[in-house]
Motif scaffolding. Structure first.
Motif, PDB file in Angstrom:
ATOM      1  N   LYS A   1      13.899   3.802  -6.315  1.00  0.00           N
ATOM      2  CA  LYS A   1      12.627   3.949  -7.011  1.00  0.00           C
ATOM      3  C   LYS A   1      11.454   3.361  -6.234  1.00  0.00           C
ATOM      4  N   GLU A   2      11.735   2.589  -5.171  1.00  0.00           N
ATOM      5  CA  GLU A   2      10.660   1.908  -4.461  1.00  0.00           C
ATOM      6  C   GLU A   2      10.015   2.770  -3.387  1.00  0.00           C
ATOM      7  N   ILE A   3      10.712   3.785  -2.881  1.00  0.00           N
ATOM      8  CA  ILE A   3      10.165   4.634  -1.832  1.00  0.00           C
ATOM      9  C   ILE A   3      10.282   6.095  -2.267  1.00  0.00           C
ATOM     10  N   TRP A   4       9.665   6.965  -1.465  1.00  0.00           N
ATOM     11  CA  TRP A   4       9.721   8.388  -1.800  1.00  0.00           C
ATOM     12  C   TRP A   4      11.116   8.938  -1.521  1.00  0.00           C
ATOM     13  N   ILE A   5      11.645   9.652  -2.514  1.00  0.00           N
ATOM     14  CA  ILE A   5      12.947  10.305  -2.417  1.00  0.00           C
ATOM     15  C   ILE A   5      12.755  11.755  -2.818  1.00  0.00           C
TER      16      ILE A   5
ATOM     17  N   VAL B   1      21.541  12.509   2.907  1.00  0.00           N
ATOM     18  CA  VAL B   1      20.227  13.086   3.160  1.00  0.00           C
ATOM     19  C   VAL B   1      19.439  12.119   4.040  1.00  0.00           C
ATOM     20  N   THR B   2      18.826  12.647   5.103  1.00  0.00           N
ATOM     21  CA  THR B   2      18.016  11.823   6.004  1.00  0.00           C
ATOM     22  C   THR B   2      16.689  12.508   6.283  1.00  0.00           C
ATOM     23  N   TRP B   3      15.646  11.716   6.499  1.00  0.00           N
ATOM     24  CA  TRP B   3      14.329  12.205   6.875  1.00  0.00           C
ATOM     25  C   TRP B   3      13.549  11.059   7.511  1.00  0.00           C
ATOM     26  N   ILE B   4      12.414  11.373   8.063  1.00  0.00           N
ATOM     27  CA  ILE B   4      11.558  10.372   8.713  1.00  0.00           C
ATOM     28  C   ILE B   4      10.345  10.104   7.819  1.00  0.00           C
ATOM     29  N   ASP B   5      10.156   8.831   7.532  1.00  0.00           N
ATOM     30  CA  ASP B   5       8.977   8.386   6.783  1.00  0.00           C
ATOM     31  C   ASP B   5       8.177   7.485   7.722  1.00  0.00           C
ATOM     32  N   GLU B   6       7.063   8.015   8.244  1.00  0.00           N
ATOM     33  CA  GLU B   6       6.282   7.281   9.241  1.00  0.00           C
ATOM     34  C   GLU B   6       5.643   6.023   8.673  1.00  0.00           C
ATOM     35  N   ARG B   7       5.620   5.883   7.363  1.00  0.00           N
ATOM     36  CA  ARG B   7       5.043   4.685   6.753  1.00  0.00           C
ATOM     37  C   ARG B   7       6.015   3.514   6.772  1.00  0.00           C
ATOM     38  N   LEU B   8       7.264   3.763   7.133  1.00  0.00           N
ATOM     39  CA  LEU B   8       8.287   2.714   7.137  1.00  0.00           C
ATOM     40  C   LEU B   8       8.708   2.339   8.552  1.00  0.00           C
ATOM     41  N   LEU B   9       7.792   2.465   9.528  1.00  0.00           N
ATOM     42  CA  LEU B   9       8.056   2.033  10.908  1.00  0.00           C
ATOM     43  C   LEU B   9       7.735   0.549  11.054  1.00  0.00           C
ATOM     44  N   TRP B  10       8.466  -0.137  11.928  1.00  0.00           N
ATOM     45  CA  TRP B  10       8.142  -1.528  12.263  1.00  0.00           C
ATOM     46  C   TRP B  10       8.711  -1.881  13.625  1.00  0.00           C
ATOM     47  N   ASN B  11       8.208  -2.983  14.149  1.00  0.00           N
ATOM     48  CA  ASN B  11       8.663  -3.500  15.436  1.00  0.00           C
ATOM     49  C   ASN B  11       9.743  -4.539  15.186  1.00  0.00           C
ATOM     50  N   PRO B  12      10.990  -4.300  15.608  1.00  0.00           N
ATOM     51  CA  PRO B  12      12.065  -5.251  15.326  1.00  0.00           C
ATOM     52  C   PRO B  12      11.801  -6.644  15.890  1.00  0.00           C
ATOM     53  N   ARG B  13      11.033  -6.745  16.992  1.00  0.00           N
ATOM     54  CA  ARG B  13      10.779  -8.072  17.577  1.00  0.00           C
ATOM     55  C   ARG B  13       9.961  -8.956  16.653  1.00  0.00           C
ATOM     56  N   ALA B  14       9.152  -8.327  15.802  1.00  0.00           N
ATOM     57  CA  ALA B  14       8.312  -9.113  14.885  1.00  0.00           C
ATOM     58  C   ALA B  14       9.116  -9.664  13.721  1.00  0.00           C
TER      59      ALA B  14
ATOM     60  N   GLY C   1       0.789  -1.228   0.000  1.00  0.00           N
ATOM     61  CA  GLY C   1       0.000   0.000   0.000  1.00  0.00           C
ATOM     62  C   GLY C   1       0.820   1.277   0.000  1.00  0.00           C
ATOM     63  N   TYR C   2       2.133   1.161  -0.160  1.00  0.00           N
ATOM     64  CA  TYR C   2       3.017   2.336  -0.150  1.00  0.00           C
ATOM     65  C   TYR C   2       3.006   2.999  -1.518  1.00  0.00           C
ATOM     66  N   ASN C   3       2.882   4.309  -1.559  1.00  0.00           N
ATOM     67  CA  ASN C   3       2.904   5.065  -2.811  1.00  0.00           C
ATOM     68  C   ASN C   3       4.143   5.958  -2.821  1.00  0.00           C
ATOM     69  N   PRO C   4       5.148   5.647  -3.654  1.00  0.00           N
ATOM     70  CA  PRO C   4       6.383   6.448  -3.656  1.00  0.00           C
ATOM     71  C   PRO C   4       6.199   7.853  -4.209  1.00  0.00           C
ATOM     72  N   SER C   5       5.037   8.152  -4.777  1.00  0.00           N
ATOM     73  CA  SER C   5       4.806   9.499  -5.304  1.00  0.00           C
ATOM     74  C   SER C   5       4.324  10.468  -4.223  1.00  0.00           C
TER      75      SER C   5
END
Length: 392
Positions: free
Chosen positions: A88-92, A63-76, A18-22
């Motif tokens: 090309k797979e994520i927003w840049i 270049v660094t920024w926060i993309d809240e759509r790419l959060l996850w729980n490492p334990r999982a 469901g991620y949209n790189p645009s």
């Protein structure tokens, strides 16, 4: 970091579902713009072309920024704390070099890897080779300094969408490799004021002048002093005119060589070295003309009398010599004084002006002395003034 390729594959698939790189990241576009941190690590000044007015550098863009759509729980995912995506797979952020020397394209390649951590931080480390337009200032060539800049803009976005923050006020030069021609003096970067969004990197570098001083400046200065030696050549040799023309052509060749390596522009000013060479060419022309004019004194018939005013000028610029001089008698006869008689005349007259009419040979030697001293002083003045301005 733990886990394996299977867990990492599942993680990437879940994050991109469901991620949209645009669409650029942001929890609330209205309240807070996306903050992007930028750092530049300059590695080398690849080249600076004065004729083409272009600067090419290599470096690393971080270049660094926060993309809240790419959060996850490492334990999982068996404690996976980071993963990688293709650009090309994520927003840049669509960064462009606005003052590019070539075509204006997006910075980066679509298959470049991008690192993402479990807290949603995207780390985009990109090797760069950028060529920008930069007008050369060759006023003090080869002791010139150049100031060039690179303007990077996030194309298609405004300050309402994103903000760009610089982690360091100066470019990181720890990985810098020296250029064989240019010394890097200073680097800096700053952001543009609203409404323009982006940042500018400025480079100040200075040419290493030793090669050009040895191969261009010193031969030119030496030729200007060699040129005046034409007045020391015996007039009977018949080589005076040929010698002066040869030096004139040599200086003209140096001028043509210099003009081929400098930009054909008068903004902000033409190189002072060109003015020096033009001055030396003008001086060589005068020396050639004076040489031709001076030979006329040597070639005049010995029986032709020397005008009194020329005789007096010749006496001013030449000491009493043990030479034969012509003295007119009242009865329109000519008597020749020997060298012993000449000494007696000099002793008797002291500082008084006598009516002896010197020979044309002596006039020619006096003329050579005046020209040699005059052009020596002119050469020293021009060369010292040029070197003083260059060193300052």
């Amino acid at each position: 970091m733990a886990g394996n390729s299977t867990y990492k594959t599942n993680l990437n698939a879940d994050l991109l579902d469901g991620y949209n790189p645009s669409v650029h990241p942001g929890r609330d576009y209205k309240r807070q713009a996306l903050n992007i941190n930028v750092t530049i690590a300059l590695t080398k000044i690849q080249s600076f072309d004065e004729l083409a007015s272009s600067l090419t550098i290599t470096g690393i863009l971080k270049v660094t920024w926060i993309d809240e759509r790419l959060l996850w729980n490492p334990r999982a995912y068996t404690h996976l704390t980071s993963t990688h995506f293709k650009q090309k797979e994520i927003w840049i952020p669509p960064l462009v070099l606005s003052n590019s020397y070539h075509n204006i394209d997006l910075i980066g390649e679509s298959d470049m890897p991008v690192t993402v951590t479990d807290n949603g931080e995207v780390q985009w480390f990109l090797p760069l080779k950028l060529s920008s337009s930069c007008d050369a200032d060759v006023t003090y060539y080869p002791n010139d300094e150049q100031i060039c800049s690179l303007e990077i803009l996030p194309w298609g976005y405004t300050q309402e969408h994103i903000q760009m923050t610089y982690l360091v006020s100066e470019l990181n030069g720890n990985e810098y490799v020296e250029n064989p021609i240019w010394d890097l003096i200073d680097t800096s970067q700053h952001s543009f004021k609203a409404p323009k969004l982006g940042f500018e990197m400025t480079f100040k570098f200075k040419r290493k002048p030793l090669f050009f001083m040895v191969n261009f400046i010193m031969p030119t200065i030496l030729m200007s002093f060699i040129n005046m030696l034409v007045f020391l050549l015996p007039a009977e040799s018949g080589e005076r005119v040929g010698f002066s023309i040869t030096v004139l052509l040599a200086i003209a060749v140096f001028l043509s060589t210099i003009t081929t390596i400098l930009p054909q522009t008068s903004t902000p000013q033409m190189a002072l070295l060109c003015y020096l060479l033009v001055t030396h060419i003008g001086q060589s022309l005068l020396i050639m003309l004076c040489t031709i004019f001076g030979l006329r004194f040597y070639l005049r018939p010995t029986e032709e009398p020397v005008p009194r005013w020329i005789s007096r000028l010749a006496s001013l610029f030449s000491a009493c010599e043990k030479i034969s001089i012509v003295h007119p008698e009242p009865e329109n006869t000519v008597s020749v004084l020997t060298s012993e008689d000449t000494e007696d005349v000099c002793k008797e007259n002291g500082n008084k002006t006598y009516e002896n009419v010197v020979t044309w040979q002596r006039v020619g030697r006096a003329f050579d002395n005046v020209c040699c001293v005059f052009f020596a002083v002119t050469s020293v003045t021009c060369n010292v003034a040029f070197l003083a301005v260059m060193s300052s």
